[in-house]
Write a protein that holds these residues in place. Structure first.
Motif, PDB file in Angstrom:
ATOM      1  N   ILE A  21     -56.310   2.390   0.016  1.00 36.35           N
ATOM      2  CA  ILE A  21     -56.896   3.575   0.651  1.00 36.35           C
ATOM      3  C   ILE A  21     -56.432   3.679   2.101  1.00 36.35           C
ATOM      4  O   ILE A  21     -56.067   4.755   2.571  1.00 36.35           O
ATOM      5  N   ILE A  24     -52.866   4.940   2.180  1.00 39.97           N
ATOM      6  CA  ILE A  24     -52.802   6.369   1.874  1.00 39.97           C
ATOM      7  C   ILE A  24     -53.243   7.188   3.082  1.00 39.97           C
ATOM      8  O   ILE A  24     -52.593   8.163   3.460  1.00 39.97           O
ATOM      9  N   GLU A  25     -54.346   6.781   3.706  1.00 44.29           N
ATOM     10  CA  GLU A  25     -54.825   7.501   4.884  1.00 44.29           C
ATOM     11  C   GLU A  25     -53.810   7.425   6.021  1.00 44.29           C
ATOM     12  O   GLU A  25     -53.606   8.399   6.746  1.00 44.29           O
ATOM     13  N   GLU A  53     -56.062   8.284  -4.121  1.00 43.91           N
ATOM     14  CA  GLU A  53     -57.123   7.910  -3.188  1.00 43.91           C
ATOM     15  C   GLU A  53     -58.493   8.138  -3.808  1.00 43.91           C
ATOM     16  O   GLU A  53     -59.379   7.290  -3.712  1.00 43.91           O
ATOM     17  N   GLU A  57     -61.221   5.284  -4.504  1.00 43.20           N
ATOM     18  CA  GLU A  57     -62.564   5.361  -3.906  1.00 43.20           C
ATOM     19  C   GLU A  57     -63.648   5.273  -4.978  1.00 43.20           C
ATOM     20  O   GLU A  57     -64.678   4.623  -4.770  1.00 43.20           O
TER      21      GLU A  57
END
Length: 108
Positions: A21, A24-25, A53, A57
């Protein structure tokens, strides 16, 4: 101690998902090209990253709930009938909340 092994696996998976995550962010925060052809490709990539993502999550939430249930002592209990969830089922799906009987009833 099978539950302790499952806890370690959940914690390892949690760390992997958190890194995924974060990566990706980080990618989303990067600047984007002004080239139109590249922008189209970037939009496609962003769609894929957004889906990855979201999936990560959601799995992370399942893992956090499983770890909480472990702390509370209810991890291996079915959330519907309160029977013990077989260790084989927990090994296959470590964040399941249902015994096989209740899972089968829900899928019908």
């Amino acid at each position: 101690m099978p539950l302790q092994k499952l806890k370690q696996e959940l914690l390892q998976r949690k760390m992997k998902l958190e890194r995924q995550i974060a990566a990706i962010e980080h990618d989303f925060r990067q600047g984007r090209s002004s080239d139109l052809a590249e922008q189209a490709q970037v939009r496609e990539n962003d769609d894929v990253l957004t889906a990855l993502e979201l999936k990560a999550e959601q799995e992370l939430q399942h893992i956090d709930r499983a770890l909480t249930r472990m702390e509370q002592g209810s991890y291996d209990r079915c959330s519907v009938c309160q029977d013990v969830i077989a260790i084989e089922r927990l090994s296959a799906i470590p964040y399941t909340t249902l015994c096989i009987s209740c899972a089968n009833r829900q899928s019908q």
